[in-house]
Design a protein around this motif. Structure first.
Motif, PDB file in Angstrom:
ATOM      1  N   GLY A   1      38.287  52.459  39.694  1.00  0.00           N
ATOM      2  CA  GLY A   1      37.080  53.257  39.320  1.00  0.00           C
ATOM      3  C   GLY A   1      36.190  52.907  38.340  1.00  0.00           C
ATOM      4  N   VAL A   2      36.808  51.980  37.489  1.00  0.00           N
ATOM      5  CA  VAL A   2      36.425  51.362  36.515  1.00  0.00           C
ATOM      6  C   VAL A   2      35.566  50.076  36.021  1.00  0.00           C
ATOM      7  CG1 VAL A   2      36.372  51.514  33.975  1.00  0.00           C
ATOM      8  CG2 VAL A   2      37.748  52.992  34.596  1.00  0.00           C
ATOM      9  N   GLU A   3      34.506  50.558  36.504  1.00  0.00           N
ATOM     10  CA  GLU A   3      33.432  48.348  36.655  1.00  0.00           C
ATOM     11  C   GLU A   3      33.874  47.821  35.498  1.00  0.00           C
ATOM     12  OE1 GLU A   3      29.861  48.683  38.771  1.00  0.00           O
ATOM     13  OE2 GLU A   3      31.088  50.250  40.433  1.00  0.00           O
ATOM     14  N   ASP A   4      33.762  46.534  35.673  1.00  0.00           N
ATOM     15  CA  ASP A   4      33.746  45.854  34.222  1.00  0.00           C
ATOM     16  C   ASP A   4      32.953  45.085  34.528  1.00  0.00           C
ATOM     17  OD1 ASP A   4      33.884  43.597  32.039  1.00  0.00           O
ATOM     18  OD2 ASP A   4      36.320  43.765  32.953  1.00  0.00           O
ATOM     19  N   PRO A   5      31.589  44.912  33.886  1.00  0.00           N
ATOM     20  CA  PRO A   5      30.279  44.712  34.359  1.00  0.00           C
ATOM     21  C   PRO A   5      30.448  42.671  33.801  1.00  0.00           C
ATOM     22  CG  PRO A   5      30.218  45.429  32.174  1.00  0.00           C
ATOM     23  CD  PRO A   5      30.987  46.527  32.512  1.00  0.00           C
ATOM     24  N   ARG A   6      31.151  42.909  33.463  1.00  0.00           N
ATOM     25  CA  ARG A   6      31.799  41.079  32.585  1.00  0.00           C
ATOM     26  C   ARG A   6      32.256  40.344  34.525  1.00  0.00           C
ATOM     27  NH1 ARG A   6      36.353  39.554  29.451  1.00  0.00           N
ATOM     28  NH2 ARG A   6      36.856  42.148  30.110  1.00  0.00           N
ATOM     29  N   VAL A   7      32.651  41.221  35.115  1.00  0.00           N
ATOM     30  CA  VAL A   7      33.332  40.396  36.177  1.00  0.00           C
ATOM     31  C   VAL A   7      32.003  40.053  37.445  1.00  0.00           C
ATOM     32  CG1 VAL A   7      35.193  40.936  38.117  1.00  0.00           C
ATOM     33  CG2 VAL A   7      35.491  41.803  36.167  1.00  0.00           C
ATOM     34  N   ALA A   8      31.271  41.131  37.727  1.00  0.00           N
ATOM     35  CA  ALA A   8      29.899  40.470  38.347  1.00  0.00           C
ATOM     36  C   ALA A   8      29.459  39.691  37.252  1.00  0.00           C
ATOM     37  CB  ALA A   8      29.060  42.219  38.638  1.00  0.00           C
ATOM     38  N   LEU A   9      28.770  39.090  36.452  1.00  0.00           N
ATOM     39  CA  LEU A   9      28.986  38.073  35.927  1.00  0.00           C
ATOM     40  C   LEU A   9      28.899  37.243  36.027  1.00  0.00           C
ATOM     41  CD1 LEU A   9      25.580  37.651  34.055  1.00  0.00           C
ATOM     42  CD2 LEU A   9      26.686  38.493  32.471  1.00  0.00           C
ATOM     43  N   LYS A  10      30.409  37.157  36.050  1.00  0.00           N
ATOM     44  CA  LYS A  10      31.028  36.175  36.201  1.00  0.00           C
ATOM     45  C   LYS A  10      30.958  35.128  37.570  1.00  0.00           C
ATOM     46  CE  LYS A  10      33.397  34.024  33.277  1.00  0.00           C
ATOM     47  NZ  LYS A  10      32.317  32.991  32.497  1.00  0.00           N
ATOM     48  N   ILE A  11      30.558  36.305  38.537  1.00  0.00           N
ATOM     49  CA  ILE A  11      30.455  35.944  39.919  1.00  0.00           C
ATOM     50  C   ILE A  11      29.445  34.992  40.256  1.00  0.00           C
ATOM     51  CG2 ILE A  11      29.864  36.732  42.336  1.00  0.00           C
ATOM     52  CD1 ILE A  11      32.012  38.663  42.125  1.00  0.00           C
ATOM     53  N   VAL A  12      28.080  35.585  39.391  1.00  0.00           N
ATOM     54  CA  VAL A  12      26.772  35.138  39.520  1.00  0.00           C
ATOM     55  C   VAL A  12      26.891  33.425  38.000  1.00  0.00           C
ATOM     56  CG1 VAL A  12      24.086  35.444  38.165  1.00  0.00           C
ATOM     57  CG2 VAL A  12      25.678  37.065  39.236  1.00  0.00           C
ATOM     58  N   GLU A  13      27.696  33.893  37.619  1.00  0.00           N
ATOM     59  CA  GLU A  13      27.537  32.150  36.628  1.00  0.00           C
ATOM     60  C   GLU A  13      28.415  31.281  36.944  1.00  0.00           C
ATOM     61  OE1 GLU A  13      29.974  30.964  32.642  1.00  0.00           O
ATOM     62  OE2 GLU A  13      30.061  33.074  32.961  1.00  0.00           O
ATOM     63  N   PHE A  14      29.213  31.253  37.173  1.00  0.00           N
ATOM     64  CA  PHE A  14      30.254  30.550  38.367  1.00  0.00           C
ATOM     65  C   PHE A  14      30.172  29.967  39.968  1.00  0.00           C
ATOM     66  CE2 PHE A  14      34.283  29.883  35.650  1.00  0.00           C
ATOM     67  CZ  PHE A  14      33.484  29.859  34.321  1.00  0.00           C
ATOM     68  N   GLY A  15      28.596  30.885  40.736  1.00  0.00           N
ATOM     69  CA  GLY A  15      28.498  30.703  41.841  1.00  0.00           C
ATOM     70  C   GLY A  15      29.117  31.520  42.768  1.00  0.00           C
ATOM     71  N   GLY A  16      29.857  32.477  42.068  1.00  0.00           N
ATOM     72  CA  GLY A  16      30.387  32.983  43.834  1.00  0.00           C
ATOM     73  C   GLY A  16      29.913  33.767  43.816  1.00  0.00           C
ATOM     74  N   ARG A  17      30.875  34.736  45.127  1.00  0.00           N
ATOM     75  CA  ARG A  17      30.399  35.824  45.768  1.00  0.00           C
ATOM     76  C   ARG A  17      31.520  37.089  46.510  1.00  0.00           C
ATOM     77  NH1 ARG A  17      30.600  33.913  52.147  1.00  0.00           N
ATOM     78  NH2 ARG A  17      32.775  33.411  52.759  1.00  0.00           N
ATOM     79  N   PRO A  18      30.730  37.499  46.314  1.00  0.00           N
ATOM     80  CA  PRO A  18      31.326  39.320  46.123  1.00  0.00           C
ATOM     81  C   PRO A  18      32.678  39.118  47.792  1.00  0.00           C
ATOM     82  CG  PRO A  18      29.935  39.873  46.067  1.00  0.00           C
ATOM     83  CD  PRO A  18      29.722  38.809  46.536  1.00  0.00           C
ATOM     84  N   ILE A  19      34.018  39.471  47.127  1.00  0.00           N
ATOM     85  CA  ILE A  19      35.016  39.739  48.607  1.00  0.00           C
ATOM     86  C   ILE A  19      35.438  40.579  48.439  1.00  0.00           C
ATOM     87  CG2 ILE A  19      36.386  38.187  47.366  1.00  0.00           C
ATOM     88  CD1 ILE A  19      37.420  37.545  50.603  1.00  0.00           C
TER      89      ILE A  19
END
Length: 614
Positions: free
Chosen positions: A513-531
């Protein structure tokens, strides 16, 4: 006399040219990967390529029949500690020339390219044959670096008594502004597009409403409706007859899945592509090959029909998870004939999964047997969404030495592409797991590219590696939909509480349950999408949060990624084909970019019209 003089002049010119030809050191080793008993080094002259560059070719007749490997290293793929630049492998994992000693080796390559940048020049190798039979290696010895492909003769001979291809590598040089990972990505992308191996999303979606929908959606994989426990290697029984396996455990019946989808819609998640895993006979990985009948434990065919109808009524895509490569003795189709064979005639085995001991399925034999009929039966369930075939793009193709249906890995890859194309034809799309690009031309989405970012975050990359550039993303963004890494999956759920990450075991989906904001940012920086892989209602608000993060940038899924640059040690600029720019700030203080403040652990999107979104 005049003709003779001209001929002599040509001979002299050719001889002079040969003096300036590039060469490669070729090291041949005998023994085994664990113990080399003898080596031999040859110097082989490279041949010039039309349009520039050099070709290395070692005819198959010159490869010793009992060698375990052949390594190829031209001088321009060497460097010294302190040189400005880096080596880079196909994922984009790279290392600066900073170490005295060490080894980075990777058995399988997402793309058949690798490179070495020194100063204002980058040389890259494009492996044209033996694509599935080489390791990427970078070695540092007393500060001297060598980067090379290690062609695995032992791997070929395990299935085929004779080598079936010459070893061929093309080398190309990039200079100046093009001499970095962006230039390498552009060169390989151009090769893929110009050869017709792949087409852009914008091109394909003109005739594919399913792909157009997929660009605006995130994927939720029901993991799983039902599955059997995975046997342990110490279990007395690893081979099961049909009906004798471990009992199926139901995690999310089809009727409950209807409620789950409704909860997501009520939460405000407007577009989802659902991948239904564990829907089949015997549950997830249970009795394949052969997926029918629909799993009775999860509700049976009538309940499944209602689930498909419910998804459509909510406006969601609904697709099936299929397992084509692994097979078990408990399958209704069990027959040693379709199992891949090694050179000695033995059956080629994989690991332990829900069906017990896995055997690898020859895709040629599957196509000639049951697969086309079964895929039509899947489509007849009302499926109109990307047909998902497990691990096709997460591993190399199998190989089969059965004399009745022999298949080299290159031939097996062709069968995989034919099967994915049939999935597209029947169900409107095709998908698989990871980023190995031998099937890139027939993929609409993958779950993740690799796990190098996860290893980097955990400090588990070899010391020769410095970090990860988005090399794969620069090639395939706007061609294949993806998220960049295992690290980026289920990202709002937090870290996995269990070390076991076998997807047949649902415990690995439990997060802290501990979110890492770096992961959400990496999805944006590297052009990905959530799954998400889930069957838990507790994940509904987490999926909604990921959806809210995705919506502002989802329009960029259709664009090519044209550049990625570091603006500062913790700040990166990603540029897209429509002119959009994203600045990602991993620092602890705001970053000023052209008069605009980019928040710490946040990003700024500048649209082509100049408008800003944070």
């Amino acid at each position: 006399m005049r003709a003779k003089a001209v001929a002599l002049l040509l001979v002299a010119l050719l001889a002079g040219g040969a003096a300036f030809a590039e060469t490669a050191d070729v090291r041949i080793a005998w023994g085994t990967p664990k113990k080399t008993t003898r080596t031999e080094t040859r110097v082989v002259e490279l041949q010039p390529l039309a349009g520039g560059g050099w070709r290395f070719c070692l005819p198959k007749e010159q490869i010793p029949a009992d060698a375990w490997c052949v390594e190829v290293t031209p001088p321009f793929m060497r460097a010294q500690k302190g040189d400005a630049g880096y080596w880079i492998q196909a994922r984009g994992t790279y290392g600066r020339f900073e170490q005295d000693d060490g080894v980075y080796a990777k058995e399988r390559q997402l793309m058949p390219i690798y490179g070495v940048k020194k100063g204002e020049t980058l040389w890259y190798g494009h492996v044209k044959t033996w694509r599935f039979d080489y390791d990427f290696v970078t070695e540092a010895t007393k500060g001297a670096y060598a980067t090379f492909p290690r062609f695995r003769c032992d791997r070929v001979r395990a299935f085929f008594p004779d080598y079936y291809n010459d070893i061929t590598v093309d080398f190309h040089r990039l200079d100046g502004a093009a001499a970095d990972y962006n230039g390498l990505a552009h060169a390989y992308q151009a090769f893929q597009l110009d050869s017709g191996a792949v087409r852009t999303i914008k091109d394909r979606m003109r005739t594919s409403p399913e792909l157009a929908y997929l660009c605006d959606a995130i994927v939720v994989r029901i993991q799983t409706h039902a599955a059997k426990p995975i046997p342990d290697e110490t279990d007395a029984k690893l081979f099961f007859a049909r009906g004798e396996e471990l009992p199926v455990v139901v995690h999310m019946p089809f009727g409950v899945t209807e409620e789950f989808l409704q909860a997501l819609k009520d939460a405000g998640v407007d577009k989802l592509s659902i991948c239904s895993a564990g829907w089949q006979d015997g549950g997830y990985d249970g009795r394949v090959p052969g997926h029918f009948p629909v799993g009775a434990e999860a509700g049976g065919a009538e309940a499944f029909d209602r689930l498909v109808a419910k998804a459509k009524a909510l406006g969601y895509q609904f697709a099936l998870h299929a397992s084509n490569t692994d097979g078990y003795t408990c399958s209704r189709l069990w027959n040693e004939d379709w199992v891949c064979k090694r050179a000695d005639g033995s059956l080629d085995k994989g690991g332990l999964w829900a069906g017990g001991q896995c055997y690898w399925v020859c895709q040629k034999r599957a196509w000639d047997g049951w697969l086309p009929k079964e895929m039509k039966e899947m489509a007849a369930l009302g499926i109109r969404g990307p047909h998902y075939i497990d691990v096709y793009s997460a591993t190399y193709p199998q190989r089969c030495g059965d004399p009745n249906h022999p298949c080299t890995p290159e031939e097996m890859a062709a069968w995989q592409n034919r099967i994915l194309a049939e999935g597209r034809r029947l169900m409107g799309g095709a998908a698989s797991e990871s980023g190995y690009d031998h099937v890139a031309g027939n993929l609409d989405y993958i779950n993740y590219i690799e796990r190098d970012l996860k290893l980097l975050d955990e400090g588990k990359l070899p010391k020769l590696a410095t970090g990860v550039f988005p090399l794969w993303e620069l090639v395939y963004h706007g061609i294949i939909l993806y998220t960049s890494d295992r690290w980026c999956q289920n990202h709002t759920r937090g870290k996995c509480l269990y070390k076991l990450e076998k997807s047949g075991d649902p415990r690995w989906m439990e997060g802290d349950g501990v979110e890492d904001p770096r992961v959400a940012l990496k999805i944006v920086e590297f052009g990905g999408r959530p799954i998400f892989y889930t069957y838990k209602f507790a994940d509904v608000p987490r999926i909604k949060r990921a959806w809210d993060e995705f919506v502002p940038v989802r329009h960029l899924q259709k664009e090519l990624m044209t550049r990625h640059d570091a603006l500062a040690p913790d700040v990166f600029l990603t540029t897209f084909g429509d002119g959009s720019k994203i600045v990602s700030n991993y620092g602890v203080t705001p970053y000023d970019w052209e008069g605009e403040a980019v928040a710490p652990l946040g990003y700024l999107l500048r649209n082509p019209d100049g408008s800003i979104r944070r």
